[in-house]
Every structure is written in C-alpha cells, then in structure tokens.
Design an enzyme around this catalytic site. Sequence first.
Site, PDB file in Angstrom:
ATOM      1  N   GLU A 378       0.828  -1.215   0.000  1.00 14.21           N
ATOM      2  CA  GLU A 378       0.000   0.000   0.000  1.00 14.21           C
ATOM      3  C   GLU A 378       0.858   1.259   0.000  1.00 14.21           C
ATOM      4  OE1 GLU A 378      -3.612  -0.244  -0.248  1.00 14.21           O
ATOM      5  OE2 GLU A 378      -2.681  -2.130  -0.810  1.00 14.21           O
ATOM      6  N   GLY A 379       2.077   1.163  -0.519  1.00 12.83           N
ATOM      7  CA  GLY A 379       2.973   2.304  -0.590  1.00 12.83           C
ATOM      8  C   GLY A 379       4.066   2.202   0.444  1.00 12.83           C
TER       9      GLY A 379
END
Length: 401
Positions: A378-379
């Site tokens: 998610e980053g």
Amino acid sequence: MNLEIPKKFRSLVNNAHQVAAGTFRPISRYYDRHEHERPRELDMLASILDGFNEGDPSNSAGAATTGANGEAGAEGVRNGSNMGVCLGAMELCYGDVALMLSLPRQGLGNAAISAVATDEQKQRFDGKWAAMAITEPGCGSDSGAIRTTARREGDEYVLNGEKIYVTAGERADCVVVWATLDPSMGKAAIKSFVVEWGTPGMELARLEKKLGIRASDTAAIHFQDCRVPAENLLGSPEIDTSKGFAGAMQTFDNTRPLVAAMAVGCGRAALERLKELLADHVNLDYDQPVDNGSAVEAEIYRMEAEWESAYWLTVRAAWMADNHQPNSVQASMCKAKAGRVGNWITLRCAELAGTLGYSEEELLEKWARDSKILDIFEGTQQIQNLIIARRLLGLSSSELR
C-alpha cells in the site's frame, strides 16, 4: 478529541480480540509453517468483519463512506465503518496478520470497489471476495508506471500483462486489476477492472514463498488476451487528464489507514508479550522519571510512546474519512508512522526477549517477520514520505521526485 473507543464499537473490539486470542493464535504457527495451505477454520469466521462494516460486506475498508462516494453535510460527529474496520483490524492483527488477510470477502480489492465503483457495480459485486492487483515486475512503488494494458473491443476490454504480489490472489473470487487504456496518456489513463477467476486468458503463474504473512496466499497472475466485460471497468471509462490519477489513488486513501491499523495491532502484540516475559525483571513505574529506571524500562517507555502516536494518527485518518473530510495526507502519515513503528517495535521486542525472541518457542520472531510487509505494501515508507512532502509543500510529482 474524545480519547475513548466509541461505545458502539466496544462489543466489536471485544469480539475481535476474542477471535485473535482464541482462534488466530492457536493456529498461527501451523499455517506459518504450511505456507500454501488454506486456513479452513476461517470460513466460518467470514461474517466477523461484516459486523465491522455495519452489515455491508462490500464496505470492507469503510471506503463507501469516503471521498466522492460520501454524503457530506451530516450533522454532528460520525463514527462510521472506517473507524470500525480499523479498530477491528487492530484487534485481529493482535492475533495474526496473515490470518486476518485470509478472511473471505475482506480483500483489499473490496475497498477498491467501494471507493470508485458505481452503485450498480457495488450491487453486482456484493458478496464477492476481491483481491487487488497493482504491482508488476517492472512497477512497484510507482503505480503510474503500470504497463498492463486494457484495449477496448466492442463490449469488452482485452487485458494483457502480468501482476505480482497479489494478496489473496488465488483464493479470492475475483481480482481488481489496474491497467492503462493508453500508455501515452500517463497516469490519467489508468483504470481498474474486476476480473473474475475462470475468465479465459487469466492464469495463476505461481504462489510466492515469503518472509512473513505466510498464511496469506500471494500470487503472480498472467493476463493474455483476457476478455473482460466493459461493465467491469470500475467508475468512468473516460480519460480525464484534469483529474490525473485521482480516481485510482482514492483507493489508497481508503486502504492505507487499514494497513496502518494492522501494523498497530501487530506491534501491540509484541510489546505486550515482551512485558509479560520481563515482568519479573522490570518495574514499569509511570509516576517516576524515565531516567530513574533501567535501560530496558526506558526502551519500553519509548516503544509505548511511539506506538500510541501511531495509534492516534490511524484513528484520526479513519475518523476524517467517516466525517467526509479529505484525508490523503493523514492516510499517508498514519501509514508511514505505523509501518515504521510497528516493524521497529516487533524487531526490538524480539531482541530484548533474547533467545526466546529468536526461537519459534514464542511468536515474537513471527511477528517481526510479519510486520515488515506492513511497511511496504500500500505504498512503501519512502513513497509515503514523498506524498506527505508534496502535499505540505504544495508541489507536484514532477516538481518533487
């Protein structure tokens, strides 16, 4: 700011804690050792998270209440599904991160559907377990570099490309695939498509062997002339360069607080277990100055302080989403803080526990392995810091790389 868990969520938190302690932990080590074996015990628990989502399984990350899909203007403070999902995820990950990710109907793709799908699409995919496929062999943190293509042919889109590290990719009913309609148009042309398993041209390439979260299947998927109905494109098919990547990135605003909550839960598990193991050797006295205690006690105080700051950043991002406030910066802040702190706490607790922390006699070493992915997917940490800097400085991606 009210520093208590809202009354409406207290039974939810208690139930999730019971599942974590009574169901997840007893089977945690077994499925860590049997990486690709499906945890059948979870099938009967699929309804647990439905309660977190106010009875709506499609609202897996509370995404339907955020962004463009939210209805602003409600009076008073609202504690909705974003808050509920995050509090529930914290408790479930107190038991086992991978088993929480393996609960049916609770994939990250469900959050993508809730974030950008039309009402008709939400109804059509209601009850489906959706994984999310973004990462490619040549595209990791820079989602704008996606090279999987989607070509319109009549009433279908033809997908070609490869996706890797798809969480719950094999077990899910369908996969939300990010692909570009026109590589020359940049990020604005990236759209997401719901591709159901069994669609010709969609093939499972392999299941990954991983450092952590081994109970959760992580798949590589090939798409070769995979024909997807045009109505499975989520949101609008139009390429709007004025909006850029906003539509697709809204998904991350919904899922990053959820991943932060997972890191908070895993970190809490390690910290509490360390204090239990050292109970006969340390005396945590919160009425005394930190300098009056031992080095180990001071270290525990620091971990507790960092953990609490990560917790409140996460709760704040979820609260903002429930109250229809833009939370992109806060979502990245809580993801960056919780991912870093969660991994640091689990590793440090394993170290301070000595031989017990390094052996499989305790779950501490497993939590240290599991927590690393929460700082990556998610980053990554670096991407979150870059997003935060751009927003605070008012600079575009081309101005600050």
